[in-house]
Design a protein around this motif. Structure first.
Motif, PDB file in Angstrom:
ATOM      1  N   LYS A 108       0.818  -1.223   0.000  1.00 27.05           N
ATOM      2  CA  LYS A 108       0.000   0.000   0.000  1.00 27.05           C
ATOM      3  C   LYS A 108       0.852   1.273   0.000  1.00 27.05           C
ATOM      4  O   LYS A 108       0.343   2.350   0.293  1.00 27.05           O
ATOM      5  CB  LYS A 108      -0.961  -0.025   1.201  1.00 27.05           C
ATOM      6  N   GLU A 110       1.842   3.939  -1.838  1.00 27.98           N
ATOM      7  CA  GLU A 110       1.271   4.462  -3.085  1.00 27.98           C
ATOM      8  C   GLU A 110       2.281   5.177  -3.971  1.00 27.98           C
ATOM      9  O   GLU A 110       2.149   5.172  -5.200  1.00 27.98           O
ATOM     10  CB  GLU A 110       0.100   5.392  -2.760  1.00 27.98           C
ATOM     11  N   PHE A 123      -3.207  -4.554  -3.982  1.00 27.65           N
ATOM     12  CA  PHE A 123      -4.252  -4.280  -3.004  1.00 27.65           C
ATOM     13  C   PHE A 123      -5.640  -4.320  -3.639  1.00 27.65           C
ATOM     14  O   PHE A 123      -6.589  -4.869  -3.072  1.00 27.65           O
ATOM     15  CB  PHE A 123      -4.010  -2.915  -2.341  1.00 27.65           C
ATOM     16  N   TRP A 127      -4.229  -0.738  -8.523  1.00 25.04           N
ATOM     17  CA  TRP A 127      -3.064  -0.546  -7.662  1.00 25.04           C
ATOM     18  C   TRP A 127      -1.862  -1.270  -8.254  1.00 25.04           C
ATOM     19  O   TRP A 127      -2.002  -2.207  -9.038  1.00 25.04           O
ATOM     20  CB  TRP A 127      -3.350  -1.088  -6.259  1.00 25.04           C
TER      21      TRP A 127
END
Length: 344
Positions: A108, A110, A123, A127
């Motif tokens: 996660k 980003e 995720f 993503w």
């Protein structure tokens, strides 16, 4: 009977009340270097002034690509120590104790060009697909957590919280949804978290408690529930965790912003079940902004401590205002005394 303003002690940590500011990312590091700024100083110290017993600084990451965003805090360098120490020292002036949440976002992350994880599973749709960490890299990651804890101790924090919730790296390792490994870290999905916990304890003073935030339920098809989280939390307790900070969600699109999570106190039963099953102190969290509800969580012995997140984003003086609403006595900073009828 205990209430929200009853002092609490665990090991060497003495808190003046049961109110916790939980870690909430501020996304406010403009230079992308992970260094705490005046915003962080003002944000956290103002909650100390507002009467909070324990302030926990937001998710602070063990390497640059471990951040959710490039605007998050870090503890991968000694350059991060002094700005954090400044927050701790000032908060102590107002009677608050201060912890810090140490973490890695894993898949996660980003803003990482290529995020990492236990297995190459993204995720969600859209993503990035993470690169699977090698066994040697997993062991190296444990050491990165160790070094971050060492820096946190140097900064003068009163307690350390390891982030094992909300779909971040430790959570990714102990979740069967995201850990499909065949090495030792797949055969025992709690091994990574347990090794981090043991490394952290080796760096911490003996009387400093270690907190672990967990997601006690995943709220996604195929995800684990409370019985599974009790089982992995037992491993983490035996590895050295002193207090569990019991949240939920994070491994799917449903979380506190959606369903479930639309009613006050929706996670409190999870905290109580974990507390009773493992005989450990717990922090309850999740829409506990109403002072009467927060007070009831303590009075009903659902949890030892109550974390108030969004309520304190809106109101730095939430704790003082809760004391006023509940008719409880507490310390009022001299400059604010005329605004309150309560007294110590």
């Amino acid at each position: 009977m205990n209430d929200l303003f009853t002092p609490y002690r665990i090991k060497g940590l003495e808190l003046k009340n049961r109110v916790v500011l939980p870690p909430m990312c501020q996304y406010s590091v403009p230079n992308k270097d992970g260094v705490a700024t005046d915003w962080h100083y003002l944000h956290y110290v103002s909650r100390a002034i507002g009467g909070t017993g324990l302030v926990i600084i937001e998710m602070t990451d063990v390497e640059p690509d471990g951040r959710i965003s490039d605007y998050d805090l870090g503890l991968w360098s000694d350059d991060h120590i002094a700005p954090l120490a400044r927050i701790v020292e000032a908060s102590h002036t107002y009677g608050a104790k201060v912890g810090i949440q140490i973490a890695h976002a894993g898949r996660k992350a980003e803003d990482a060009e290529v995020p990492v994880g236990p297995s190459p599973i993204p995720f969600d749709e859209g993503w990035k697909t993470p690169r699977e960490l090698t066994t040697a890299e997993v062991k190296d990651m444990v050491e990165k957590f160790r070094h971050a804890v060492r820096r946190a101790v140097k900064a003068g924090f009163d307690t350390i919280e390891i982030h094992g919730a909300h779909g971040y790296l430790i959570h990714q390792f102990h979740s069967p949804l995201t850990n499909k490994r065949t090495d030792e870290y797949g055969q025992d999905r709690t091994l990574f978290g347990a090794e981090i916990i043991r490394a952290a304890k080796e760096e911490m003073p003996a009387d400093m408690p270690l907190l672990l935030r967990i997601s006690a339920q995943e709220f996604v098809d195929g995800g684990y529930g409370i019985e599974e989280s009790i089982a992995f939390s037992k491993v983490y307790r035996d590895a050295g965790v002193d207090v569990f900070h019991v949240s939920a969600g994070g491994e799917g699109p449903i979380g506190a912003a959606g369903r479930p999570g639309t009613h006050a106190g929706y996670q409190v039963p999870l905290a109580r079940k974990l507390k009773e099953a493992l005989d450990v102190p717990v922090i309850a969290v999740g829409r506990l902004d109403d002072p009467a509800l927060a007070n009831a969580v303590i009075g009903n012995e659902d949890a030892e401590l109550v974390a108030v997140g969004r309520g304190m984003l809106r109101d730095p003086n939430w704790t003082l205002n809760a004391a006023e609403a509940l008719g409880k006595s507490t310390d009022i900073p001299k400059a604010l005394e005329r605004g309150y009828t309560i007294r110590k």
